[in-house]
Design an enzyme around this catalytic site. Structure first.
Site, PDB file in Angstrom:
ATOM      1  N   ASP A  65     -57.853 -14.360 -56.060  1.00 36.60           N
ATOM      2  CA  ASP A  65     -57.556 -13.700 -54.789  1.00 36.60           C
ATOM      3  C   ASP A  65     -56.097 -13.845 -54.368  1.00 36.60           C
ATOM      4  O   ASP A  65     -55.729 -13.415 -53.270  1.00 36.60           O
ATOM      5  CB  ASP A  65     -58.448 -14.256 -53.684  1.00 36.60           C
ATOM      6  N   ARG A  90     -59.885 -20.730 -52.450  1.00 34.14           N
ATOM      7  CA  ARG A  90     -58.547 -20.180 -52.234  1.00 34.14           C
ATOM      8  C   ARG A  90     -57.516 -21.242 -51.846  1.00 34.14           C
ATOM      9  O   ARG A  90     -56.335 -20.916 -51.643  1.00 34.14           O
ATOM     10  CB  ARG A  90     -58.590 -19.083 -51.159  1.00 34.14           C
ATOM     11  N   ARG A 135     -62.674 -16.753 -40.071  1.00 31.80           N
ATOM     12  CA  ARG A 135     -61.780 -17.500 -40.950  1.00 31.80           C
ATOM     13  C   ARG A 135     -60.803 -18.359 -40.158  1.00 31.80           C
ATOM     14  O   ARG A 135     -60.844 -19.580 -40.218  1.00 31.80           O
ATOM     15  CB  ARG A 135     -61.013 -16.543 -41.870  1.00 31.80           C
ATOM     16  N   HIS A 164     -61.581 -10.577 -41.298  1.00 28.25           N
ATOM     17  CA  HIS A 164     -60.171 -10.777 -40.955  1.00 28.25           C
ATOM     18  C   HIS A 164     -59.760  -9.688 -39.962  1.00 28.25           C
ATOM     19  O   HIS A 164     -60.235  -8.552 -40.047  1.00 28.25           O
ATOM     20  CB  HIS A 164     -59.273 -10.656 -42.187  1.00 28.25           C
ATOM     21  N   CYS A 258     -54.034  -6.150 -47.247  1.00 31.17           N
ATOM     22  CA  CYS A 258     -54.335  -7.457 -47.841  1.00 31.17           C
ATOM     23  C   CYS A 258     -53.338  -7.804 -48.954  1.00 31.17           C
ATOM     24  O   CYS A 258     -53.022  -8.974 -49.162  1.00 31.17           O
ATOM     25  CB  CYS A 258     -55.749  -7.476 -48.405  1.00 31.17           C
TER      26      CYS A 258
END
Length: 265
Positions: A65, A90, A135, A164, A258
């Site tokens: 990612d 991540r 998040r 997000h 993103c």
């Protein structure tokens, strides 16, 4: 007035969908790394064609990612607020991005609280719109305001599909946004209506193809080509649009924004 932008991106050399940390991800479904790279390269070339500067951070093996550079930091006035990921998968991206900013002369803060960069913290004119609910922790918003020295507006996200802020809201220019009201709590919807009375309202169909995960330079909006209603609304409001296909990266819950971290010196 259009300002040329500076972006940081990360080639999806190691892109894969091997775990599930958001509703878009299905580790049992096939994915195509070569197609992801091709779609990403088209996005990069689109930015270059618009006259923007694109810098690259080296992708690291084992971090599929890391292509989602927007989550690597929030950068305002030469200050880079580092990140702390919610998910262990991540976590190792955070020091890699922090090191890049240090090596490039930025003042970097390693945060005490969970925040996922421009995934949840978006500069809109003189204020920072800051998402929370899935998040980025609410506690990080005070830390963000203190370090980046801009007022922070907290927005509560309520739909897990839009985990997000940058999946539910796009900053179009210094005075306007596009967003999906249903992705926000009633109080946050009221705040957005007050702050942005002329906002472009996206449809659920736009959001379902990550149409709001778009990149605007104030004049041209680069967005998922599948978000046809949103593109039409943007053009009606005076923006130019460029559609790109990010369907392979969308399998991990990502779109143009993103993949794009704005570097504000």
């Amino acid at each position: 007035m259009t300002f040329k932008r500076r972006y940081l991106m990360c080639r999806p050399t190691h892109f894969a969908v091997t775990y599930r940390i958001n509703p878009w991800m299905d580790p049992t479904a096939p994915y195509d790394n070569a197609l992801a790279i091709s779609q990403w390269e088209n996005l990069r070339q689109t930015f270059l064609g618009l006259g923007h500067t694109v810098e690259l951070i080296d992708p690291l093996p084992g971090l599929p990612d890391m292509v989602f550079a927007a989550n690597g930091a929030t950068v305002v006035d030469g200050r880079a607020l580092g990140v702390q990921f919610r998910d262990a998968e991540r976590a190792d991206e955070a020091p890699a991005y922090a090191a890049w900013f240090r090596e490039n002369g930025f003042d970097v803060l390693e945060p005490k609280h969970t925040n996922e960069g421009e995934g949840d913290i978006l500069l809109a004119g003189d204020v920072l719109l800051a998402g929370t609910g899935f998040r980025t922790s609410h506690a990080s918003h005070a830390e963000t305001q203190e370090f980046l020295q801009r007022p922070v507006i907290t927005l509560q996200l309520v739909d897990p599909a839009y985990y997000h802020l940058d999946t539910a809201l796009c900053v179009l220019d210094e005075t306007n946004i596009a967003y999906l009201p249903e992705a926000f709590s009633p109080g946050s919807q009221a705040v957005l209506r007050q702050l942005f009375p002329n906002a472009i309202i996206a449809t659920p169909e736009d959001a379902a193809v990550l149409g709001l995960n778009a990149v605007s330079d104030g004049e041209t909006v680069v967005l998922a080509e599948q978000a046809t209603h949103l593109a039409g609304a943007l053009r009606a409001a005076g923006y130019r649009t460029i559609g790109v296909d990010m369907s392979e990266l969308r399998k991990a819950g990502g779109g143009p924004k993103c993949c794009t971290l704005e570097v504000r010196r």
